[in-house]
Structure formats: C-alpha cells, structure tokens
Write a protein that holds these residues in place. Structure first.
Motif, PDB file in Angstrom:
ATOM      1  N   LEU A   1      -1.890 -12.735  52.933  1.00 11.22           N
ATOM      2  CA  LEU A   1      -3.079 -12.678  52.076  1.00 11.22           C
ATOM      3  C   LEU A   1      -3.490 -11.234  51.792  1.00 11.22           C
ATOM      4  CD1 LEU A   1      -5.152 -15.626  53.570  1.00 11.22           C
ATOM      5  CD2 LEU A   1      -3.848 -15.581  51.427  1.00 11.22           C
ATOM      6  N   ALA A   2      -3.341 -10.360  52.782  1.00  8.51           N
ATOM      7  CA  ALA A   2      -3.659  -8.940  52.556  1.00  8.51           C
ATOM      8  C   ALA A   2      -2.717  -8.325  51.529  1.00  8.51           C
ATOM      9  CB  ALA A   2      -3.580  -8.180  53.874  1.00  8.51           C
ATOM     10  N   ILE A   3      -1.441  -8.641  51.616  1.00  9.71           N
ATOM     11  CA  ILE A   3      -0.471  -8.114  50.637  1.00  9.71           C
ATOM     12  C   ILE A   3      -0.801  -8.637  49.241  1.00  9.71           C
ATOM     13  CG2 ILE A   3       1.957  -8.174  49.926  1.00  9.71           C
ATOM     14  CD1 ILE A   3       2.660  -8.297  52.946  1.00  9.71           C
ATOM     15  N   ALA A   4      -1.117  -9.921  49.137  1.00  8.62           N
ATOM     16  CA  ALA A   4      -1.450 -10.503  47.829  1.00  8.62           C
ATOM     17  C   ALA A   4      -2.707  -9.862  47.255  1.00  8.62           C
ATOM     18  CB  ALA A   4      -1.635 -12.011  47.961  1.00  8.62           C
ATOM     19  N   LEU A   5      -3.718  -9.642  48.080  1.00  8.24           N
ATOM     20  CA  LEU A   5      -4.943  -8.997  47.597  1.00  8.24           C
ATOM     21  C   LEU A   5      -4.688  -7.552  47.189  1.00  8.24           C
ATOM     22  CD1 LEU A   5      -7.627 -10.420  50.049  1.00  8.24           C
ATOM     23  CD2 LEU A   5      -7.344 -10.927  47.612  1.00  8.24           C
ATOM     24  N   MET A   6      -3.801  -6.883  47.903  1.00  7.20           N
ATOM     25  CA  MET A   6      -3.460  -5.508  47.509  1.00  7.20           C
ATOM     26  C   MET A   6      -2.725  -5.500  46.178  1.00  7.20           C
ATOM     27  SD  MET A   6      -2.502  -3.936  51.223  1.00  7.20           S
ATOM     28  CE  MET A   6      -1.774  -2.466  50.581  1.00  7.20           C
ATOM     29  N   GLY A   7      -1.874  -6.486  45.946  1.00  4.73           N
ATOM     30  CA  GLY A   7      -1.197  -6.581  44.646  1.00  4.73           C
ATOM     31  C   GLY A   7      -2.187  -6.770  43.518  1.00  4.73           C
ATOM     32  N   ILE A   8      -3.210  -7.604  43.742  1.00  2.00           N
ATOM     33  CA  ILE A   8      -4.251  -7.808  42.727  1.00  2.00           C
ATOM     34  C   ILE A   8      -5.060  -6.530  42.538  1.00  2.00           C
ATOM     35  CG2 ILE A   8      -6.386  -9.065  42.228  1.00  2.00           C
ATOM     36  CD1 ILE A   8      -5.102 -11.479  43.655  1.00  2.00           C
ATOM     37  N   ALA A   9      -5.424  -5.875  43.639  1.00  2.89           N
ATOM     38  CA  ALA A   9      -6.238  -4.663  43.548  1.00  2.89           C
ATOM     39  C   ALA A   9      -5.493  -3.530  42.856  1.00  2.89           C
ATOM     40  CB  ALA A   9      -6.671  -4.227  44.951  1.00  2.89           C
ATOM     41  N   ILE A  10      -4.217  -3.389  43.158  1.00  2.00           N
ATOM     42  CA  ILE A  10      -3.436  -2.325  42.523  1.00  2.00           C
ATOM     43  C   ILE A  10      -3.284  -2.593  41.030  1.00  2.00           C
ATOM     44  CG2 ILE A  10      -1.150  -1.256  42.445  1.00  2.00           C
ATOM     45  CD1 ILE A  10      -1.016  -1.733  45.495  1.00  2.00           C
ATOM     46  N   THR A  11      -3.172  -3.854  40.655  1.00  2.00           N
ATOM     47  CA  THR A  11      -3.086  -4.201  39.238  1.00  2.00           C
ATOM     48  C   THR A  11      -4.417  -3.965  38.537  1.00  2.00           C
ATOM     49  OG1 THR A  11      -1.435  -5.870  39.721  1.00  2.00           O
ATOM     50  CG2 THR A  11      -2.524  -6.041  37.606  1.00  2.00           C
TER      51      THR A  11
END
Length: 145
Positions: free
Chosen positions: A71-81
């Motif tokens: 979930l942290a990796i997925a949220l980081m992907g959203i945040a970086i986008t």
C-alpha cells in the motif's frame, strides 16, 4: 458585446512562448508517467501477493509486511504522479523499499519457502529498478526547469 472572433496570427499572442514550453513539457512527460503507473501496479500486487502466492495463513507476519509496504508503494506511485516536482526525492525511497522487500522473507520469518522468497525478490527487484528510473527521471526534469 465584445467581438471575440479570431483576428490575426496566433504567433502574436503574448502567451505563445509559455504555451509552446508547456506543450514541450507535456510531450516529454510520457515516460515518467508510465513508470509511476507501473509503481502503482507493483504496489497493488505486493499488497495482494500473500493471497495470490498463498502464504497469508502460514506467515501472518510476512502478510502484514507485504500488505503495508504494498500500500505504501502504491500511494507513492500516486503521489509521484500527482506532484512530480515535490515528490522527486521520494522516488529514492522506493529503492530502499525494494531492497527491504528482497531481504524481508529472511528477516521477518524464520523459515520462508521458495514461493515467498521468489515473490518478494521479484517484487523488490522491480520496485528498486522502478524507483531508480523514477528518481533519475525526476532529476532530469528538475534540471530542465
């Protein structure tokens, strides 16, 4: 009422240089967005991997590890986008998370089986590589602006 019809050449518009620069940035921005989308997908897979590889009941500690980090990796992907300029430095943490995912079967559990090991090694390696690509793309974008 004001006449809003187009008169003259668009090159005389005062914002034409800014519009051209924005268009050029948009054309260059395709690859980082693909990488960020892949980061999101890897994070989602990491979160559901205990159930797909079937170690959710055998190793609940690794289940929690993969779920939280996925979930942290997925949220980081959203945040970086969503905010690439502000989250560029955060891309480097994906590399650290990737390394942790590789070693976590041995650190978190006592006797991991081959499925757990391969699952986390592949997820960790892909996360590490995508984090490096996203970080270098962010550095390149920050140099150009």
């Amino acid at each position: 009422m004001a006449d809003l019809s187009h008169r003259g050449d668009i090159s005389e518009h005062p914002d034409v240089s800014e519009m051209r620069a924005r268009y050029a940035r948009t054309l260059r921005g395709g690859m980082p967005m693909v990488v960020d989308g892949l980061v999101l997908l890897v994070g989602l897979y990491c979160a559901i991997s205990p159930w797909t590889v079937h170690f959710s009941t055998a190793r609940p500690e690794l289940l929690i590890n993969n779920l939280v980090l996925g979930l942290a990796i997925a949220l980081m992907g959203i945040a970086i986008t969503a905010a690439p300029a502000r989250m560029g430095g955060l891309s480097w943490t994906l590399g650290a998370i990737g390394v942790w995912m590789i070693i976590s079967p041995w650190v978190v559990t006592r006797a991991p089986d081959a499925g757990m090991i391969w699952n986390n090694v592949v997820i960790g390696a892909v996360t590490f590589l995508l984090g490096c690509v996203a970080a270098f793309a962010s550095m390149r974008a920050n140099k150009e602006t």
